[in-house]
Design an enzyme around this catalytic site. Sequence first.
Site, PDB file in Angstrom:
ATOM      1  CG  HIS A  13      25.219   2.659 -19.872  1.00  0.00           C
ATOM      2  ND1 HIS A  13      23.945   2.967 -20.317  1.00  0.00           N
ATOM      3  CD2 HIS A  13      26.065   3.042 -20.871  1.00  0.00           C
ATOM      4  CE1 HIS A  13      24.030   3.527 -21.521  1.00  0.00           C
ATOM      5  NE2 HIS A  13      25.294   3.576 -21.877  1.00  0.00           N
ATOM      6  NE  ARG A  24      25.873   1.709 -24.388  1.00  0.00           N
ATOM      7  CZ  ARG A  24      25.056   0.898 -23.722  1.00  0.00           C
ATOM      8  NH1 ARG A  24      23.773   0.900 -23.988  1.00  0.00           N
ATOM      9  NH2 ARG A  24      25.528   0.068 -22.804  1.00  0.00           N
ATOM     10  CG  ASP A  81      19.280   3.301 -17.485  1.00  0.00           C
ATOM     11  OD1 ASP A  81      19.163   4.539 -17.662  1.00  0.00           O
ATOM     12  OD2 ASP A  81      19.757   2.546 -18.346  1.00  0.00           O
ATOM     13  CG  HIS A 125      23.548   5.354 -16.249  1.00  0.00           C
ATOM     14  ND1 HIS A 125      22.915   4.311 -15.609  1.00  0.00           N
ATOM     15  CD2 HIS A 125      23.363   5.143 -17.587  1.00  0.00           C
ATOM     16  CE1 HIS A 125      22.367   3.513 -16.523  1.00  0.00           C
ATOM     17  NE2 HIS A 125      22.619   3.999 -17.722  1.00  0.00           N
ATOM     18  CG  HIS A 155      16.228  -0.992 -17.365  1.00  0.00           C
ATOM     19  ND1 HIS A 155      15.912   0.138 -18.095  1.00  0.00           N
ATOM     20  CD2 HIS A 155      17.552  -1.189 -17.543  1.00  0.00           C
ATOM     21  CE1 HIS A 155      16.998   0.596 -18.685  1.00  0.00           C
ATOM     22  NE2 HIS A 155      18.009  -0.180 -18.357  1.00  0.00           N
ATOM     23  CG  ASP A 173      12.303   3.464 -20.725  1.00  0.00           C
ATOM     24  OD1 ASP A 173      11.086   3.727 -20.705  1.00  0.00           O
ATOM     25  OD2 ASP A 173      13.156   4.251 -21.171  1.00  0.00           O
ATOM     26  NE  ARG A 174      16.310  -1.925 -22.414  1.00  0.00           N
ATOM     27  CZ  ARG A 174      16.253  -1.917 -23.733  1.00  0.00           C
ATOM     28  NH1 ARG A 174      15.284  -2.517 -24.364  1.00  0.00           N
ATOM     29  NH2 ARG A 174      17.185  -1.302 -24.436  1.00  0.00           N
ATOM     30  CG  ASP A 193      21.083  -0.003 -15.861  1.00  0.00           C
ATOM     31  OD1 ASP A 193      21.979   0.629 -15.283  1.00  0.00           O
ATOM     32  OD2 ASP A 193      20.899   0.037 -17.093  1.00  0.00           O
ATOM     33  CG  ASN A 227      21.018   5.445 -21.174  1.00  0.00           C
ATOM     34  OD1 ASN A 227      21.195   4.773 -20.154  1.00  0.00           O
ATOM     35  ND2 ASN A 227      20.675   4.901 -22.322  1.00  0.00           N
ATOM     36  CG  HIS A 228      16.646   3.883 -20.453  1.00  0.00           C
ATOM     37  ND1 HIS A 228      15.669   3.426 -21.321  1.00  0.00           N
ATOM     38  CD2 HIS A 228      17.801   3.277 -20.821  1.00  0.00           C
ATOM     39  CE1 HIS A 228      16.221   2.570 -22.173  1.00  0.00           C
ATOM     40  NE2 HIS A 228      17.506   2.456 -21.888  1.00  0.00           N
TER      41      HIS A 228
END
Length: 305
Positions: free
Chosen positions: A236, A209, A80, A162, A54, A83-84, A52, A112-113
């Site tokens: 992940h 989750r 990923d 992932h 991010h 995001d964040r 990731d 998943n993002h």
Amino acid sequence: MASDLDKQIEQLKRCEPLSESQVKELCLKAREILIEEGNVQYVDSPVTICGDIHGQFFDLLELFKVGGWCPGTNYLFMGDFVDRGFYSIETFLLLLSLKVRYPDRITLIRGNHESRQITQVYGFYDECQRKYGSANVWRYCCEVFDYLALAAVVDGRVFCVHGGLSPNVTNIDQIRTIDRKQEVPHDGPMCDLLWSDPDEISGWGLSPRGAGFLFGADIVKQFAHANDIDLIARAHQLAMEGYKLMFDRMIVTVWSAPNYCYRCGNVASILELDENLRQEYKVFQAAQQDARSIPIKRPPAEYFL
């Protein structure tokens, strides 16, 4: 085109965003390349595997300092990208422009993002609105997400995904039958590959989750035996030491976002596989923080770190 693209890559390396029209053009070119890739991409060693990112753009630059720039280094990023962090746009577009420029030297698979639903909650959508004044760039990127491969196999021996495994997928060939060009579903094999986690349990378990499953060492051994693989590499999950080997070293979590969310204090790593698939984990720290690398705005609330 190459010279225009090279200019855009240099611009993105300076963390300067592209124009909306340039993003649209880049995303269209990327889709033309990605549509030719299978759900499971075959990748040759030597290769450097990354977890990731991010949106932590300046930490991505640190990663390239440690691992070498593309095309000199062959890369596989396990999703990923967004995001964040505060620079999801620049992060994703830099990786995407490298993919368009050097399609055989960088492989991007879906996390998943990379989804419309998740990016509307965890920052990427808001960042696109803030930087471009509309959702168009977000929409162009989401269309690219739908074309990203779901997994990769290095030299037929290392399976990269992932999240993890699925009770609906006992054989890698079953992944090929999935229609991947869609929003990430709430359940089923495509969802599981992007959301599941290994855990110290036997068999399958419910994931905290709310998507995917937990799976134990026995499941990993069965999958490895059935598919004649030596290692599962996945991302992940935050790994404070940058990576985490489990189940007699048959599965590894690679985490490539140091000081995650600018506050977790973890180191990050990349996994270098040589031509004999020997593993070398290179650990790296977060980039030096300055006014540019962390704006005033705080990151959105976490669900699971």
